[in-house]
Write an enzyme that holds these catalytic residues in place. Structure first.
Site, mmCIF file in Angstrom:
data_model
loop_
_atom_site.group_PDB
_atom_site.id
_atom_site.type_symbol
_atom_site.label_atom_id
_atom_site.label_comp_id
_atom_site.label_asym_id
_atom_site.label_seq_id
_atom_site.Cartn_x
_atom_site.Cartn_y
_atom_site.Cartn_z
ATOM 1 N N PHE A 88 -27.526 2.334 -61.428
ATOM 2 C CA PHE A 88 -26.142 1.884 -61.475
ATOM 3 C C PHE A 88 -25.990 0.399 -61.773
ATOM 4 O O PHE A 88 -24.935 -0.039 -62.233
ATOM 5 C CB PHE A 88 -25.436 2.185 -60.135
ATOM 6 C CG PHE A 88 -25.835 1.258 -59.006
ATOM 7 C CD1 PHE A 88 -25.242 0.003 -58.866
ATOM 8 C CD2 PHE A 88 -26.794 1.633 -58.084
ATOM 9 C CE1 PHE A 88 -25.614 -0.859 -57.834
ATOM 10 C CE2 PHE A 88 -27.174 0.785 -57.056
ATOM 11 C CZ PHE A 88 -26.575 -0.470 -56.937
ATOM 12 N N LYS B 273 -30.183 10.186 -68.702
ATOM 13 C CA LYS B 273 -29.464 10.581 -67.496
ATOM 14 C C LYS B 273 -29.045 9.294 -66.790
ATOM 15 O O LYS B 273 -29.806 8.696 -66.042
ATOM 16 C CB LYS B 273 -30.362 11.418 -66.581
ATOM 17 C CG LYS B 273 -29.616 12.382 -65.637
ATOM 18 C CD LYS B 273 -28.696 11.729 -64.647
ATOM 19 C CE LYS B 273 -29.423 11.047 -63.523
ATOM 20 N NZ LYS B 273 -28.450 10.425 -62.531
ATOM 21 N N GLU C 26 -24.843 8.511 -61.927
ATOM 22 C CA GLU C 26 -23.556 9.174 -61.829
ATOM 23 C C GLU C 26 -22.456 8.226 -61.333
ATOM 24 O O GLU C 26 -21.263 8.527 -61.465
ATOM 25 C CB GLU C 26 -23.645 10.395 -60.907
ATOM 26 C CG GLU C 26 -24.060 10.116 -59.471
ATOM 27 C CD GLU C 26 -25.564 10.057 -59.265
ATOM 28 O OE1 GLU C 26 -25.990 10.301 -58.129
ATOM 29 O OE2 GLU C 26 -26.300 9.764 -60.231
ATOM 30 N N SER D 54 -34.845 2.940 -57.011
ATOM 31 C CA SER D 54 -35.526 2.572 -55.770
ATOM 32 C C SER D 54 -36.982 3.010 -55.806
ATOM 33 O O SER D 54 -37.353 3.956 -56.516
ATOM 34 C CB SER D 54 -34.826 3.210 -54.575
ATOM 35 O OG SER D 54 -35.053 4.611 -54.564
ATOM 36 N N CYS E 81 -33.301 -6.026 -59.418
ATOM 37 C CA CYS E 81 -34.670 -6.041 -58.903
ATOM 38 C C CYS E 81 -35.349 -7.381 -59.128
ATOM 39 O O CYS E 81 -36.469 -7.588 -58.667
ATOM 40 C CB CYS E 81 -35.486 -4.916 -59.530
ATOM 41 S SG CYS E 81 -35.686 -5.059 -61.314
#
Length: 482
Positions: free
Chosen positions: A149, A173, A176, A226, A281
């Site tokens: 995200f 993908k 969402e 993550s 990150c």
């Protein structure tokens, strides 16, 4: 809703899934701006079939021809930068300036893809009289990318231009939580001339990720997210005989020596800890102050106080994220750390999901805030007497994405550079992200798989080598090559 339901893009067409609907929430004010269907295995299977059907024709043209699409795509990214930046701002919550920088990085990555005919060319050599050996880079087939995200446009573009220019067809993908930018990217690729079916988008959550890891028609998968999920994706994908490169979380350490330039160090560290609301990150989340560094800590606090939620600081992604970040601050305070700048309880006009800049001193290495990824605009400061003690703290982290040292001593900078256990190291730089063609990737628990996700290193991930030996000269004397 400001935007219609976000649909899958398969074969160049919007395809409505029959999965559960999820609200897409703007973190700036908490308003629902769209909805997205959570697709599952059926949608992934349809996308794989479509991508596979497109593979032969796309891989059959030359690399030089394929990159022409990305010359046009780069132009479209630049022409639509304001629109893309506004879209990222809405669905992710980062500032317009940060969103623009994200699109600018996507442009830079696309520029690199346009240079692939010169960088990824095959080799040929006459290895014996009348005998030639050559190597050619061959695309893998259908590949997939699972993106997070926090960078709705940049991270997808870490993979899209290189993977597709090298001849693969792709399924993306996206998270969402931020599906809108991905679909706009698909539209720009279509407008740039990319044939239908070469790039496809499947929206969804865990079921879609599992389907990608399991599908026998997908040859390679990249993941960014993550560490917990990166491990799962890597293990599940490789157990199904795929190439997998999974980038996980981070706990980046900034080692600050007393001789560091105070203003430069403070401004860099404050910007690093708060950029993208700390949701990256590469954010500075742990600082190790060596020796007498109070004068630098004071300037960091002063710089942090100039960063204001809703002005030059964006929101975090959700209310749950806000609560989790603030719980780390409270726990550190309860354990004896001192909160010098407190960002808890921030709001903008009583709305949105904001955490203000937070600086915490006297943090001990065994505290959770010192070792776990907070993913918010929070800096935990630990104290040591020596550089070696600081390096020991950095080396003791499970992660290994980035590390930086702030000093005016070239000798000490080199010492830390050599000793740091991180894939990306900086000197007097708060966010040591390499620029193309240098690649992005960490070490240890920050990355699973070989190679890096961008730059020259990514070429090996997205291709396989075909080696050919050729002999046309029957008169050539016989030797071991015959």
């Amino acid at each position: 809703m400001k935007y219609p339901i976000t649909e899958n893009i398969i074969g160049g067409k919007p395809i409505l899934s029959n999965g559960d609907l999820l609200d897409v929430v703007c973190p700036l004010d908490g308003e629902v701006i769209s909805q997205v269907h959570l697709s599952g295995r059926a949608a992934v299977d349809e996308a794989v079939k479509t991508a596979n059907n497109a593979f032969e024709a796309w891989s059959g043209i030359t690399l030089k021809e394929r990159v022409q699409v990305f010359f046009k795509y780069k132009q479209l990214l630049e022409e639509n930068m304001a629109e893309l930046s506004a879209l990222i701002h809405e669905e992710n919550g980062k500032t317009i300036g940060e969103a623009k920088a994200e699109v600018e990085k996507a442009v830079e990555i696309t520029e690199f893809a346009c240079s692939l005919p010169q960088i990824a060319a095959g080799e040929i050599q006459e290895v014996s009289r009348g005998v030639e050996c050559r190597s050619d880079r061959v695309p893998l087939g259908v590949v997939a990318s699972i993106s997070p995200f926090n960078f709705p446009a940049m991270v997808p573009n870490w993979t899209i231009p290189n993977a597709i220019a090298l001849g693969n067809t792709m399924i993306l993908k996206p998270s969402e939580q931020v599906p809108l930018s991905a679909n706009r990217i698909a539209e720009l690729l279509h407008d740039a001339g990319l044939p239908d079916g070469v790039f496809n988008i499947v929206h969804g959550g865990q079921e879609a990720v599992e389907a990608i890891c399991d599908h026998p028609g997908i040859e390679a998968v990249t993941f960014v997210g993550s560490t917990k999920v990166a491990k799962i994706v890597y293990q599940r994908g490789t157990s199904n005989l795929k190439r997998v490169l999974a980038l996980g979380g981070a706990k980046n350490h900034l080692i600050v020596l007393p001789d560091a330039h105070p203003e430069m160090a403070a401004s860099n560290i404050a910007a690093s800890m708060t950029g993208c609301a700390g949701q990256r990150c590469m954010a500075a989340s742990a600082m190790v102050a060596v020796g007498e560094s109070d004068h630098i800590v004071e300037k960091i606090c002063a710089a942090a106080k100039t960063i204001i939620p809703g002005e030059n600081l964006g929101s975090v992604i959700s209310q749950a994220a806000k609560e989790r970040i603030e719980s780390y601050i409270t726990a550190a305070e309860e354990q004896g750390a001192k909160v010098l700048v407190d960002g808890r309880g921030a709001a903008v006009n009583g709305k949105g999901f904001y955490v203000g800049p937070t600086v915490i001193d006297n943090v001990k290495p065994d505290m959770k805030i010192a070792s776990e990824e907070v993913f918010g605009p929070v800096l935990a400061i630990m104290r040591t007497d020596t550089v070696d003690e600081a390096i020991a703290i950095e080396n003791g982290s499970d992660y290994g994405n980035a590390a930086s040292v702030f000093t005016q001593s070239g000798k000490m900078a080199r010492y830390v550079m050599d000793k740091a256990s991180a894939g990306m190291v900086g000197v007097n730089i708060g966010v040591p992200v390499p620029r193309e063609p240098f690649s992005f990737g960490g070490w240890n628990e920050s990355k699973f798989g070989s190679g890096d996700i961008t730059g020259k290193s990514s070429i090996d991930f997205w291709t396989k080598l075909k080696k050919t030996t050729i002999k046309w000269n029957p008169e050539s004397r016989v030797n071991w090559m015959s």
